[in-house]
Design an enzyme around this catalytic site. Structure first.
Site, PDB file in Angstrom:
ATOM      1  N   GLU A 114       0.730   8.808 -11.406  1.00 42.73           N
ATOM      2  CA  GLU A 114      -0.242   9.461 -10.542  1.00 42.73           C
ATOM      3  C   GLU A 114       0.333  10.722  -9.912  1.00 42.73           C
ATOM      4  O   GLU A 114       1.506  10.775  -9.541  1.00 42.73           O
ATOM      5  CB  GLU A 114      -0.715   8.481  -9.457  1.00 42.73           C
ATOM      6  N   CYS A 129       1.792  16.570  -5.127  1.00 43.44           N
ATOM      7  CA  CYS A 129       2.733  15.468  -4.921  1.00 43.44           C
ATOM      8  C   CYS A 129       3.056  14.880  -6.298  1.00 43.44           C
ATOM      9  O   CYS A 129       2.174  14.342  -6.974  1.00 43.44           O
ATOM     10  CB  CYS A 129       2.034  14.449  -4.003  1.00 43.44           C
ATOM     11  N   CYS A 136       8.985   2.029  -9.498  1.00 43.92           N
ATOM     12  CA  CYS A 136      10.120   2.353  -8.630  1.00 43.92           C
ATOM     13  C   CYS A 136      10.949   1.088  -8.459  1.00 43.92           C
ATOM     14  O   CYS A 136      10.395  -0.010  -8.315  1.00 43.92           O
ATOM     15  CB  CYS A 136       9.630   2.845  -7.269  1.00 43.92           C
ATOM     16  N   CYS A 140      10.415  -1.100  -1.481  1.00 44.20           N
ATOM     17  CA  CYS A 140      10.103  -1.095  -0.045  1.00 44.20           C
ATOM     18  C   CYS A 140       8.844  -1.942   0.146  1.00 44.20           C
ATOM     19  O   CYS A 140       7.901  -1.850  -0.638  1.00 44.20           O
ATOM     20  CB  CYS A 140       9.871   0.338   0.446  1.00 44.20           C
ATOM     21  N   CYS A 143       5.220  -0.299   0.327  1.00 46.06           N
ATOM     22  CA  CYS A 143       4.848   0.712  -0.677  1.00 46.06           C
ATOM     23  C   CYS A 143       4.282   0.053  -1.930  1.00 46.06           C
ATOM     24  O   CYS A 143       4.915  -0.831  -2.518  1.00 46.06           O
ATOM     25  CB  CYS A 143       6.068   1.559  -1.015  1.00 46.06           C
ATOM     26  N   CYS A 361       0.045   8.529   0.850  1.00 39.93           N
ATOM     27  CA  CYS A 361       1.433   8.079   0.737  1.00 39.93           C
ATOM     28  C   CYS A 361       1.495   6.562   0.625  1.00 39.93           C
ATOM     29  O   CYS A 361       0.892   5.854   1.432  1.00 39.93           O
ATOM     30  CB  CYS A 361       2.211   8.467   1.990  1.00 39.93           C
TER      31      CYS A 361
HETATM   32  N1  SAH Z   1      11.056   7.102  -3.046  1.00 37.14           N
HETATM   33  C1  SAH Z   1      10.846   8.255  -2.238  1.00 37.14           C
HETATM   34  C2  SAH Z   1       9.556   9.019  -2.510  1.00 37.14           C
HETATM   35  C3  SAH Z   1       8.283   8.228  -2.703  1.00 37.14           C
HETATM   36  S1  SAH Z   1       7.293   7.701  -1.365  1.00 37.14           S
HETATM   37  C4  SAH Z   1      10.955   7.893  -0.776  1.00 37.14           C
HETATM   38  O1  SAH Z   1      11.050   6.711  -0.478  1.00 37.14           O
HETATM   39  O2  SAH Z   1      10.999   8.774   0.056  1.00 37.14           O
HETATM   40  C5  SAH Z   1       6.822   9.074  -0.411  1.00 37.14           C
HETATM   41  C6  SAH Z   1       6.675   8.740   1.069  1.00 37.14           C
HETATM   42  O3  SAH Z   1       5.564   7.826   1.305  1.00 37.14           O
HETATM   43  C7  SAH Z   1       7.900   8.031   1.612  1.00 37.14           C
HETATM   44  O4  SAH Z   1       8.255   8.513   2.870  1.00 37.14           O
HETATM   45  C8  SAH Z   1       7.415   6.603   1.686  1.00 37.14           C
HETATM   46  O5  SAH Z   1       8.193   5.822   2.500  1.00 37.14           O
HETATM   47  C9  SAH Z   1       5.987   6.816   2.169  1.00 37.14           C
HETATM   48  N2  SAH Z   1       5.166   5.613   2.101  1.00 37.14           N
HETATM   49  C10 SAH Z   1       5.296   4.563   1.258  1.00 37.14           C
HETATM   50  N3  SAH Z   1       4.396   3.600   1.541  1.00 37.14           N
HETATM   51  C11 SAH Z   1       3.662   4.043   2.588  1.00 37.14           C
HETATM   52  C12 SAH Z   1       2.565   3.506   3.348  1.00 37.14           C
HETATM   53  N4  SAH Z   1       2.043   2.323   3.075  1.00 37.14           N
HETATM   54  N5  SAH Z   1       2.069   4.248   4.369  1.00 37.14           N
HETATM   55  C13 SAH Z   1       2.572   5.471   4.646  1.00 37.14           C
HETATM   56  N6  SAH Z   1       3.598   6.038   3.976  1.00 37.14           N
HETATM   57  C14 SAH Z   1       4.145   5.333   2.944  1.00 37.14           C
END
Ligand code: SAH
Length: 391
Positions: A114, A129, A136, A140, A143, A361
């Site tokens: 995406e 983006c 991944c 986390c 995410c 995000c």
């Molecule tokens: N792996 C990288 C980039 C991908 S995520 C990283 O972790 O930075 C891009 C951003 O979206 C990151 O800051 C991530 O933590 C955030 N993100 C992930 N899940 C989210 C959610 N449920 N709500 C808001 N931001 C989120």
């Protein structure tokens, strides 16, 4: 005995390919050197590459037509080393109420990634983006992408192809808004787990023999892989963003498995040691209701930030896989921001864009979602519902 002087081999950013690479999978400097090694004069090679960049980025000339415009020697050399830019198949391209667009793109081997295009609220700046991996491996808990695990790295050509597709879509659907000039690596994947390809992609995006964007408009976001931060700054000319999200190790370890091996102190000292002079790091902090958004948490966060040149993005949580991790009320978000501002920390609230199309995000999960859709059958499926439905 005296040894004859041998010509020194050029230092390549990547190994010489046994088979030709797609145009955007080559670091532009490596490609120039290689064209010279296979018989082009430097000026001729440089000119040919500028022509290829212009033809692919500005005039969208088909590859065979573009090759035919090159001089004979240059064309032969290019054909030895380069194939056409990667094409990703657009399987979905939808706009949201706030003009954000989300593209679902299929790779040659059937994976779905995406890419999101986000206009600023004033319409004067547009950001794409990009995804750096299919899935991944960092898992986390908040995410969506992490749920599928890592499927594979994307090549530089596939990363850059997302911008090409996004530009086409953007020009078709929103020609009245600013063209895409900003890039964030905040889509699917952990960029530092695919550093070599991300470095090449950033070079292509920012080179005048590539897309020609300003490197100052490119930001790479990491979960905080501390031991790769020095390599990042050596190999990549772009801003770094770090996903922090918790003000102490206990909570960060609960939400972000990386913290078990690379805690907050390790991350901070890696940033202090390797951040180039004059540069700042963007710290991303998701605000979760009742979990990390009290003023006592803001105070802890300020403690961690002390001494680091930073800007902070506060992100009210978007709906993700864990229903316990929701956004706090707006009032609390402003109070948290004010706490930081009052202490001289530049903190912005990042408003969610494209939430209604699952493009905000943490909501990206293309391959994962498509599997769910396929399982439910092709008829009458609401993909957005599929995005957040338990699988
Ligand atoms: N792996 C990288 C980039 C991908 S995520 C990283 O972790 O930075 C891009 C951003 O979206 C990151 O800051 C991530 O933590 C955030 N993100 C992930 N899940 C989210 C959610 N449920 N709500 C808001 N931001 C989120």
């Amino acid at each position: 005995m005296l040894w004859p002087m041998l010509p020194t081999a050029p230092v390549l950013h990547q190994a010489t390919p046994a088979t030709p690479l797609s145009l955007d999978s080559w670091h532009p400097d490596d490609l120039l050197e290689q064209l010279v090694l296979v018989g082009c004069r430097t000026q001729q090679a440089r000119q040919a590459l500028l022509q290829l960049a212009k033809g692919t980025w500005q005039t969208a000339t088909p590859w065979p037509v573009l090759l035919a415009t090159l001089g004979k020697t240059a064309r032969k050399s290019v054909e030895l080393l380069v194939i056409a830019p990667v094409e990703l198949q657009v399987t979905d391209d939808r706009g949201s109420a706030d003009a954000t667009r989300k593209l679902l793109l299929r790779t040659h081997d059937g994976h779905l990634i995406e890419t999101v295009v986000i206009p600023s609220t004033t319409g004067t700046r547009t950001t794409v983006c990009l995804s750096s991996q299919v899935g991944c491996g960092r898992r986390c808990t908040f995410c969506e992408t992490g749920r599928s695990g890592l499927i594979r790295n994307l090549t530089a050509g596939e990363i850059v192809a997302q911008l090409r597709q996004a530009q086409r879509s953007w020009q078709r659907h929103s020609p009245e808004l600013a063209p895409i000039r900003n890039v964030v690596f905040m889509g699917m994947g952990e960029p530092l787990d695919n550093l070599a390809e991300v470095a090449t992609a950033v070079a292509v995006l920012t080179h005048d023999r590539g897309a020609g964007l300003s490197w100052r408009h490119v930001t790479v976001s990491t979960v905080g892989v501390a031991h790769k931060i020095s390599a990042f700054f050596e190999q990549v000319q772009a801003h770094l963003a770090v996903s922090l999200h918790a003000p102490d190790d206990a909570r960060r370890s609960e939400w972000m498995p990386i913290n078990a091996r690379c805690d907050l102190a390790t991350l901070k000292s890696a940033l202090l040691q390797h951040l180039p002079p004059g540069r700042e790091v963007l710290v991303e902090y998701i605000l979760f209701a009742d979990r990390n958004s009290a003023l006592a948490d803001a105070e802890l966060l300020c403690g961690w930030l002390a001494g680091l040149p930073v800007r902070v993005n506060l992100i009210p949580a978007n709906p993700g896989p864990d229903p316990q991790l929701g956004a706090p009320p707006a009032e609390q978000v402003w109070q948290f921001q004010k706490y930081l501002l009052d202490r001289g920390i530049r903190a912005m609230v990042r408003h969610p864009h494209g939430r209604d199309i699952g493009g905000a995000c943490g909501q990206l999960a293309g391959a994962h979602r498509r599997e769910a859709v396929n399982r439910q059958g092709p008829d009458g499926v609401d993909e957005d519902a599929g995005a957040n439905a338990p699988l």
